[in-house]
Design an enzyme around this catalytic site. Structure first.
Site, PDB file in Angstrom:
ATOM      1  N   ASP A 114       0.822  -1.214   0.000  1.00  0.00           N
ATOM      2  CA  ASP A 114       0.000   0.000   0.000  1.00  0.00           C
ATOM      3  C   ASP A 114       0.861   1.272   0.000  1.00  0.00           C
ATOM      4  O   ASP A 114       1.950   1.276   0.569  1.00  0.00           O
ATOM      5  CB  ASP A 114      -0.899  -0.024   1.251  1.00  0.00           C
ATOM      6  CG  ASP A 114      -2.036   0.964   1.142  1.00  0.00           C
ATOM      7  OD1 ASP A 114      -2.295   1.484   0.038  1.00  0.00           O
ATOM      8  OD2 ASP A 114      -2.677   1.226   2.178  1.00  0.00           O
ATOM      9  N   HIS A 168       2.546   3.188  -9.091  1.00  0.00           N
ATOM     10  CA  HIS A 168       2.359   1.745  -9.304  1.00  0.00           C
ATOM     11  C   HIS A 168       3.584   1.128  -9.994  1.00  0.00           C
ATOM     12  O   HIS A 168       3.957  -0.006  -9.694  1.00  0.00           O
ATOM     13  CB  HIS A 168       1.081   1.477 -10.103  1.00  0.00           C
ATOM     14  CG  HIS A 168      -0.164   1.856  -9.355  1.00  0.00           C
ATOM     15  ND1 HIS A 168      -0.368   1.500  -8.041  1.00  0.00           N
ATOM     16  CD2 HIS A 168      -1.255   2.572  -9.725  1.00  0.00           C
ATOM     17  CE1 HIS A 168      -1.527   1.981  -7.635  1.00  0.00           C
ATOM     18  NE2 HIS A 168      -2.091   2.646  -8.632  1.00  0.00           N
ATOM     19  N   LEU A 188      11.317 -19.843  -3.245  1.00  0.00           N
ATOM     20  CA  LEU A 188      10.148 -19.163  -2.678  1.00  0.00           C
ATOM     21  C   LEU A 188       8.857 -19.510  -3.417  1.00  0.00           C
ATOM     22  O   LEU A 188       8.839 -19.557  -4.645  1.00  0.00           O
ATOM     23  CB  LEU A 188      10.383 -17.646  -2.783  1.00  0.00           C
ATOM     24  CG  LEU A 188       9.236 -16.743  -2.359  1.00  0.00           C
ATOM     25  CD1 LEU A 188       9.109 -16.726  -0.828  1.00  0.00           C
ATOM     26  CD2 LEU A 188       9.439 -15.322  -2.875  1.00  0.00           C
TER      27      LEU A 188
HETATM   28  C1  FPP Z   1      -2.078   0.187  -3.212  1.00  0.00           C
HETATM   29  O1  FPP Z   1      -1.581   1.493  -3.229  1.00  0.00           O
HETATM   30  C2  FPP Z   1      -1.617  -0.501  -4.379  1.00  0.00           C
HETATM   31  C3  FPP Z   1      -2.405  -1.094  -5.307  1.00  0.00           C
HETATM   32  C4  FPP Z   1      -3.880  -1.150  -5.240  1.00  0.00           C
HETATM   33  C5  FPP Z   1      -1.808  -1.719  -6.479  1.00  0.00           C
HETATM   34  C6  FPP Z   1      -0.611  -2.539  -6.139  1.00  0.00           C
HETATM   35  C7  FPP Z   1      -0.002  -2.975  -7.362  1.00  0.00           C
HETATM   36  C8  FPP Z   1       1.319  -3.046  -7.564  1.00  0.00           C
HETATM   37  C9  FPP Z   1       2.354  -2.723  -6.559  1.00  0.00           C
HETATM   38  C10 FPP Z   1       1.779  -3.575  -8.835  1.00  0.00           C
HETATM   39  C11 FPP Z   1       1.810  -5.063  -8.653  1.00  0.00           C
HETATM   40  C12 FPP Z   1       2.518  -5.659  -9.699  1.00  0.00           C
HETATM   41  C13 FPP Z   1       2.821  -6.946  -9.725  1.00  0.00           C
HETATM   42  C14 FPP Z   1       3.610  -7.378 -10.861  1.00  0.00           C
HETATM   43  C15 FPP Z   1       2.388  -7.918  -8.683  1.00  0.00           C
HETATM   44  P1  FPP Z   1      -2.604   2.688  -3.443  1.00  0.00           P
HETATM   45  O2  FPP Z   1      -2.729   2.930  -4.894  1.00  0.00           O
HETATM   46  O3  FPP Z   1      -3.879   2.379  -2.750  1.00  0.00           O
HETATM   47  O4  FPP Z   1      -1.837   3.840  -2.750  1.00  0.00           O
HETATM   48  P2  FPP Z   1      -2.505   5.046  -1.931  1.00  0.00           P
HETATM   49  O5  FPP Z   1      -3.236   4.411  -0.775  1.00  0.00           O
HETATM   50  O6  FPP Z   1      -1.313   5.838  -1.502  1.00  0.00           O
HETATM   51  O7  FPP Z   1      -3.394   5.778  -2.875  1.00  0.00           O
END
Ligand code: FPP
Length: 237
Positions: A22, A39, A132
């Protein structure tokens, strides 16, 4: 320097760590960048942490990539996350060279066909890896997972008095895996957000203000060090 230089520490690792990745959006905002940049940075970091977890000998890592609730986000952002996943899946080297076994958990059937095929390939490509076990939760929701399990159980015709906790566990996406011992959520939020709600009944938790793209291997070390000091009693004394 990692705290896991000697074998004794390796033997004390939790078996299964789950992470809620997050804070990508806030990381980008702090830098006046679009959320997509957050992201992208989060995805880069995910690969680094997965590689590190493999290196220290962790057996299971489960990351939350996209929840059943994340469809509420603007279409551009959803498309961006799905494209990041496509890029990751196309790079089969990620799994082969690293000896990481990858598996997706969640309602995969509801995703676009090209992603489903890429997932299938990636899982097959890595099925003999011995390092893993990396689970990526995609279109995943804990309540949705339980509903899905109940439907499967009912359809199988098991009589009600034969249903126990194992019946439920064996019909979850995580069937056959140990429950997470330790759940890590960076970014200053203190909630589970529908993540592994059945499996986390006895998990330990670690929260931190660090935003996911800034979460380094040294933070994983710190979290594990903290975990190792805890006294898990599972309802006993
Ligand atoms: C939460 O941060 C993150 C997500 C909903 C997306 C997570 C996705 C990735 C890290 C990419 C994953 C990729 C692979 C290859 C597994 P947020 O957008 O809610 O952040 P915020 O709370 O600061 O708005």
């Amino acid at each position: 320097m990692s705290i896991f230089k000697n074998k004794k520490s390796f033997e004390e690792l939790p078996t299964h760590i789950a992470i809620i990745m997050d804070g990508n959006g806030r990381w980008a905002k702090k830098r006046s960048l679009p959320r997509t940049a957050g992201h992208a940075a989060g995805s880069k970091n995910f690969k680094e942490i997965a590689r590190y977890a493999n290196k220290i000998g962790l057996k299971y890592l489960t990351v939350y990539a996209f929840s059943t609730e994340n469809w509420k986000r603007p279409k551009d952002e959803v498309d961006n996350i799905m494209n990041i996943l496509r890029d990751y899946l196309k790079d089969a080297k990620n799994f082969k060279d690293e000896n990481i076994r990858v598996k997706f958990i969640g309602d995969i059937d509801a995703l676009d066909e090209d992603i489903r095929l890429l997932i299938d390939d990636a899982e097959k490509e890595s099925e003999n890896a011995t390092g893993l076990k990396l689970n990526i939760a995609l279109n995943y929701g804990g309540r949705d997972e339980i509903v899905h399990a109940v439907k499967k159980i009912v359809e199988s015709g098991i009589p009600a008095d034969m249903i126990n906790e194992d019946t439920i566990g064996n019909n979850l996406y995580t069937a056959g895996m140990p429950d997470p011992d330790f759940i890590i959520r960076p970014s200053g939020e203190y909630r589970l957000s529908n993540y592994l709600i059945w499996q986390s009944a006895y998990a330990e938790y670690w929260f931190s203000d660090i935003l996911w793209p800034d979460f380094r291997p040294k933070h994983l070390d710190m979290a594990i060090e903290d975990y190792l000091k805890r006294n898990r009693r599972y309802g006993g004394i």
